[in-house]
Design an enzyme around this catalytic site. Structure first.
Site, short mmCIF file in Angstrom:
data_model
loop_
_atom_site.label_atom_id
_atom_site.label_comp_id
_atom_site.label_asym_id
_atom_site.label_seq_id
_atom_site.Cartn_x
_atom_site.Cartn_y
_atom_site.Cartn_z
N TYR A 6 0.83 -1.21 0.00
CA TYR A 6 0.00 0.00 0.00
C TYR A 6 0.86 1.26 0.00
O TYR A 6 0.52 2.24 -0.67
CB TYR A 6 -1.03 -0.02 1.15
CG TYR A 6 -2.24 -0.80 0.72
CD1 TYR A 6 -3.25 -0.20 -0.01
CD2 TYR A 6 -2.33 -2.17 0.97
CE1 TYR A 6 -4.34 -0.92 -0.47
CE2 TYR A 6 -3.42 -2.90 0.51
CZ TYR A 6 -4.42 -2.28 -0.21
OH TYR A 6 -5.49 -2.99 -0.68
N GLN A 52 -14.90 3.27 -8.25
CA GLN A 52 -14.32 2.10 -7.60
C GLN A 52 -12.87 2.39 -7.21
O GLN A 52 -12.22 1.57 -6.57
CB GLN A 52 -14.35 0.90 -8.56
CG GLN A 52 -15.74 0.49 -8.99
CD GLN A 52 -15.68 -0.41 -10.23
OE1 GLN A 52 -15.58 -1.61 -10.13
NE2 GLN A 52 -15.73 0.20 -11.40
N ASN A 53 -12.38 3.54 -7.62
CA ASN A 53 -10.96 3.84 -7.40
C ASN A 53 -10.71 4.34 -5.99
O ASN A 53 -11.57 4.96 -5.37
CB ASN A 53 -10.48 4.89 -8.40
CG ASN A 53 -10.58 4.38 -9.82
OD1 ASN A 53 -10.78 3.19 -10.03
ND2 ASN A 53 -10.45 5.26 -10.79
N VAL A 54 -9.51 4.06 -5.52
CA VAL A 54 -9.11 4.46 -4.16
C VAL A 54 -8.03 5.53 -4.21
O VAL A 54 -7.41 5.83 -3.20
CB VAL A 54 -8.61 3.22 -3.37
CG1 VAL A 54 -9.76 2.26 -3.08
CG2 VAL A 54 -7.49 2.47 -4.11
N ASP A 55 -7.81 6.11 -5.41
CA ASP A 55 -6.65 6.98 -5.59
C ASP A 55 -6.90 8.45 -5.28
O ASP A 55 -5.95 9.25 -5.24
CB ASP A 55 -6.06 6.82 -7.00
CG ASP A 55 -7.06 7.11 -8.12
OD1 ASP A 55 -7.99 7.91 -7.92
OD2 ASP A 55 -6.89 6.52 -9.22
N HIS A 102 -14.97 1.74 -2.87
CA HIS A 102 -13.94 0.84 -2.36
C HIS A 102 -12.98 1.53 -1.38
O HIS A 102 -11.90 1.01 -1.12
CB HIS A 102 -13.16 0.21 -3.53
CG HIS A 102 -13.99 -0.76 -4.33
ND1 HIS A 102 -13.66 -1.18 -5.60
CD2 HIS A 102 -15.15 -1.40 -4.02
CE1 HIS A 102 -14.57 -2.04 -6.03
NE2 HIS A 102 -15.50 -2.18 -5.10
N SER A 135 -13.52 -2.71 -16.01
CA SER A 135 -13.76 -4.00 -16.66
C SER A 135 -15.16 -4.50 -16.35
O SER A 135 -15.69 -5.38 -17.02
CB SER A 135 -12.72 -5.03 -16.18
OG SER A 135 -12.77 -5.14 -14.77
N ALA A 181 -9.60 7.21 -21.92
CA ALA A 181 -10.41 8.18 -21.17
C ALA A 181 -9.93 9.61 -21.41
O ALA A 181 -10.75 10.51 -21.63
CB ALA A 181 -10.35 7.84 -19.68
P1 OAD Z 1 -9.74 -3.26 -14.01
O1 OAD Z 1 -8.26 -3.28 -13.98
O2 OAD Z 1 -10.48 -4.51 -13.81
O3 OAD Z 1 -10.21 -2.69 -15.42
C1 OAD Z 1 -9.65 -1.51 -15.95
C2 OAD Z 1 -10.38 -1.17 -17.22
O4 OAD Z 1 -9.84 0.05 -17.70
C3 OAD Z 1 -10.23 -2.21 -18.34
O5 OAD Z 1 -11.50 -2.51 -18.89
C4 OAD Z 1 -9.35 -1.50 -19.37
O6 OAD Z 1 -9.68 -1.85 -20.72
C5 OAD Z 1 -9.69 -0.05 -19.10
N1 OAD Z 1 -8.65 0.91 -19.49
C6 OAD Z 1 -7.31 0.72 -19.57
N2 OAD Z 1 -6.70 1.85 -19.97
C7 OAD Z 1 -7.67 2.78 -20.13
C8 OAD Z 1 -7.68 4.16 -20.52
N3 OAD Z 1 -6.55 4.81 -20.84
N4 OAD Z 1 -8.87 4.79 -20.59
C9 OAD Z 1 -10.03 4.13 -20.28
N5 OAD Z 1 -10.08 2.85 -19.91
C10 OAD Z 1 -8.92 2.18 -19.83
O7 OAD Z 1 -10.19 -2.11 -13.00
P2 OAD Z 1 -11.62 -1.89 -12.32
O8 OAD Z 1 -12.72 -2.19 -13.24
O9 OAD Z 1 -11.57 -0.56 -11.68
O10 OAD Z 1 -11.26 -3.62 -6.26
O11 OAD Z 1 -11.55 -3.00 -11.19
C11 OAD Z 1 -12.58 -3.09 -10.28
C12 OAD Z 1 -12.04 -3.46 -8.93
O12 OAD Z 1 -11.20 -4.64 -9.03
C13 OAD Z 1 -11.12 -2.43 -8.30
O13 OAD Z 1 -11.83 -1.40 -7.67
C14 OAD Z 1 -10.35 -3.26 -7.32
C15 OAD Z 1 -10.02 -4.44 -8.20
O14 OAD Z 1 -9.74 -5.62 -7.54
C16 OAD Z 1 -10.87 -3.63 -5.00
O15 OAD Z 1 -9.74 -3.39 -4.67
C17 OAD Z 1 -11.97 -3.98 -4.02
#
Ligand code: OAD
Length: 234
Positions: A66, A96-99, A114, A183, A222
């Site tokens: 972390y 969903q982001n923690v940043d 999250h 995703s 994005a």
């Molecule tokens: P993921 O890593 O699962 O998905 C990221 C998404 O961003 C993918 O669909 C990529 O295609 C897309 N992506 C990549 N580059 C990009 C860009 N430049 N512009 C737009 N999209 C882009 O991340 P999350 O969906 O956020 O949970 O994951 C969900 C949760 O899984 C997180 O919050 C975390 C993780 O485990 C916890 O920690 C509880």
């Protein structure tokens, strides 16, 4: 697809806009996503680092990971997508982001599903506090002597109930939903999208689990596409 989406949003008055974001919205700030090439879960095992069991077993290891992530985010800046989203002053950001990058970009109404990398929680008293600076020693401890943990949601844990409830209400009541950089595979967050009845636009260079249910899916980064969509809305 961008042009078609712009056509659909221009000239209409959108009353309730929700922006639902995942790690991809911060990818253009240099923050690694979780899945896909270079994703955190490609290089680290989530069960060693992001579960309550991992923390009980080795809190120092979890904290080192972390602290590394907190350092990456501290050194990063919000990108054009975060900044554009912040221009939608009345929009609700469900992330969903923690940043914390949406807040640093100026968004005001943010629902963090999250948790946050920059808050800690006492493992005994369950009190939370801001923690912006790096910790000299890990694992850090509360004044009461108990371990502090990151105030984030780990695998197997519940989402904060108030955040989840409000996110559900906002998404259900939104006339426009922008889905950026997720995703769409992690529940219950991703399932919230199915509550939405209005127009939906996804921005993601890859297809996601949510793509087929969106009215428009824009295959772009994005930082490139979100500012164009926001211009169309303002
Ligand atoms: P993921 O890593 O699962 O998905 C990221 C998404 O961003 C993918 O669909 C990529 O295609 C897309 N992506 C990549 N580059 C990009 C860009 N430049 N512009 C737009 N999209 C882009 O991340 P999350 O969906 O956020 O949970 O994951 C969900 C949760 O899984 C997180 O919050 C975390 C993780 O485990 C916890 O920690 C509880």
């Amino acid at each position: 697809m961008l042009e078609a989406a712009l056509e659909a949003i221009r000239g209409r008055r959108w009353e309730r806009i929700v922006v639902f974001t995942g790690a991809g919205v911060s990818a253009d700030s240099g923050i690694p996503t979780f899945r896909g090439a270079g994703g955190l879960w490609r290089n680290f095992r989530s069960e060693d680092l992001a579960t309550p069991q991992a923390f009980s077993r080795d809190p120092a290891l979890v904290w080192e990971w972390y602290e590394w992530r907190r350092g990456l985010v501290r050194a990063a800046e919000p990108n054009a997508a975060h900044r554009a989203i912040a221009k939608l002053e009345r929009a609700v950001v469900v992330t969903q982001n923690v940043d914390g990058l949406h807040a640093r970009a100026g968004s005001r109404d943010i629902i963090e599903l999250h948790g946050s990398l920059f808050r800690v929680r006492c493992t005994r008293e369950h009190t939370t506090g801001e923690a912006l600076e790096p910790f000299g020693d890990v694992p850090p401890r509360c004044e009461c002597g108990a371990l502090l943990r990151p105030d984030v949601v780990w695998f197997g844990e519940m989402l904060p109930a108030a955040a989840l409830d409000r996110a559900a209400q906002e998404i259900a009541g939104a006339d426009l939903l922008l889905i950026v950089g997720t995703s769409g595979v992690v529940q219950p967050a991703a399932g919230l999208v199915s509550l939405h009845r209005g127009l939906s636009i996804e921005i993601n260079p890859e297809a996601s689990a949510l793509t087929s249910n969106c009215d428009f899916a824009i295959a772009a980064k994005a930082a490139d596409a979100v500012p164009r969509i926001v211009e169309g809305l303002l």
